[in-house]
Structure formats: C-alpha cells, structure tokens
Design a protein around this motif. Sequence first.
Motif, PDB file in Angstrom:
ATOM      1  N   TYR A   1       1.103  -1.279  -0.271  1.00  0.00           N
ATOM      2  CA  TYR A   1      -0.378   0.468   0.216  1.00  0.00           C
ATOM      3  C   TYR A   1       0.956   0.724   0.255  1.00  0.00           C
ATOM      4  O   TYR A   1       1.903   1.106   0.522  1.00  0.00           O
TER       5      TYR A   1
ATOM      6  N   PRO B   1      -1.912   5.520   4.637  1.00  0.00           N
ATOM      7  CA  PRO B   1      -2.174   5.616   3.703  1.00  0.00           C
ATOM      8  C   PRO B   1      -2.679   6.701   2.935  1.00  0.00           C
ATOM      9  O   PRO B   1      -2.881   7.388   3.525  1.00  0.00           O
TER      10      PRO B   1
ATOM     11  N   GLN C   1      -4.940   8.308  -0.295  1.00  0.00           N
ATOM     12  CA  GLN C   1      -5.997   7.816  -1.122  1.00  0.00           C
ATOM     13  C   GLN C   1      -6.425   9.376  -1.858  1.00  0.00           C
ATOM     14  O   GLN C   1      -5.583   9.800  -2.376  1.00  0.00           O
TER      15      GLN C   1
ATOM     16  N   TYR D   1      -8.418   3.741  -1.379  1.00  0.00           N
ATOM     17  CA  TYR D   1      -6.701   3.095  -1.130  1.00  0.00           C
ATOM     18  C   TYR D   1      -6.265   3.102  -2.133  1.00  0.00           C
ATOM     19  O   TYR D   1      -6.404   2.030  -2.963  1.00  0.00           O
TER      20      TYR D   1
END
Length: 300
Positions: A235, A274, A276, A292
């Motif tokens: 991620y 994280p 987006q 995400y």
Amino acid sequence: MDRRLLLNDPNTLLSHIETLQREMASLTTKVNMLNTKVTTCNTEVTKLNTEVVTLNTEVTKLNTEVTTCNTEVTKLNTEVTKINTEVTKLNTEVTSQQAKINKLENQLSQKNQEGTGSVYTVWGRKSCPAVNGTTTVYTGITAGKSYNETGSGVNTLCLPHNPDEAPLYFSTRVDAAGGYVSYLYGSEYQFTYQKFAQDDDVPCAVCHVTIATSSLMIPAKTTCPSEWTMQYNGYLVSDYFNYKAFDYICLHNDAEYMTEGARRHNDNGHILYPVQAICGSLPCPPYKDGQYITCVVCSL
C-alpha cells in the motif's frame, strides 16, 4: 435255308425273345445305374449349391467387415493426421519455448558473468523477499524529515542499525555557522493494520536482485507487467496531506514493526499515513473517490 421258315419256328422266336429280354435287362440295369449316378450327382449339386450359398453369405459378411474395416482405417488415418498436425504444432511450440529458454539462460549467464543486479528498498519489513535471486544487503530503520518541518530532504531513507560516525572535526565549521543543519527522524505508523499498530516504528531492508537489471515501483497495482517479477506488493504511504510534504513509498502488505526498545513511542517525526485517491483531475473511473492506493515493486 428260308429265313421266313426260321422265324416261324417257335424255338427260333423263343431264342430271339430271350436274347431281347437279356438285352432289355442289361439296358434296365444300365439305366438304373445311370439313374443312381444322376441322383448322386443331383445330391452333390444340391450340396454344392448349398455350400455356394453359404460361401456367398460368408463372402457378403466378409465384404461388409472389409467395408467396416476400411471405414475404421479411414477414420484412424484422419485421427493420425490430426494427431500429426498437433504433434507438429507442439514441436513448433517446444522449439519456440526452447529458444526462449535458451535466450533467458544466455541472458542469465551473461548477467551472472557481468555481475549485474538491481537494488530496491522494502518498507515495513526486516528482511527481503526470497524471490528472483534476491538477497538482503542490510536491514534498517525507516527515517526522513519531520512531518512539520518545511526544509530537509523529501526522500525517505533506510538507515542501517550500525551507523558510522563522521569525524570529530567535521562539525566545527557547521557549528560556527550558527547551527544551520538538516534533521533526520525515525518513522512511525499513523494507522493500525494487521501486525503493526499506530505509533509503532517502521523497519526496512535494502535488497539486491542478482538476476535483474531493473526494479520499479508501480502505484495503484498489485501485479507486475508481463515478463517482470513481483518482489512484493502493498500500500502506498506518505505524510498527512495537510503537513509538510515528503515522498510516497510502497509499504509491504505484511508490514512489521521495530522490536528494538519499547513499542508505540508516539514521538511522531517522519510519520506515515495511507494514501487515498481524490476524484477530479484524477479520472473516476477508473479510480474511485477515497480509494486506498495499492502498489507493487517489480524486477526485470
């Protein structure tokens, strides 16, 4: 002697009659024998005719079987032709694949002889993935600028656990200039996921792919392009959008936390969030608002 007198003679007539009777009996015997032979021949002919009918039936049956066999042979020949075509096709494929294998082996041999390779960093892990001839160069501590500092570098670093200090005389001139320096901070997760929790420190490892010449991080993907090998996926993370900017890095999908010292110091520093997607200039679809963003690191 007068013939007529003899014919009128009873004895002569009787003699003639007896002769005729004997001849008649002989002829009757011969006729009977001939009839017997004819009967025998007729029986033989009937028997032969029966055998001929039987043989004709057998011949017809054999002809039918021959026709069936010919049909099967034709069918088998068609199958053989089809199989030969497939074998030829497979041989062509095998030749093509063997050529590719030979090419790859030559490339591998050449790369091994040249000592080539590619280096990348895996973020959030203490070791490198065991794929594609990858070895761990060193393990380290994720670090970078503080989230609230305007200056300093924007790139995230993987600091080794055993730093070598600068010479003692190095800082003399810097200190004399009034302390104009850049700062480096350790990284913390600012969210919780699987193995780590918010405020845990972030490990890293620098990896060497011995049989590759290139490595690439692709955002928003979890798989690699054709002929590329996936090193890891995960991620995308970076600083909070309203803080001071630094780079995006690919956090491993099975990220760990630093085990040196106590956990979850909450010292902030180089903090990771994280990432987006936001629709607008970023087209949606294919992206979704608030999605995400994934990532993958590939080698070739």
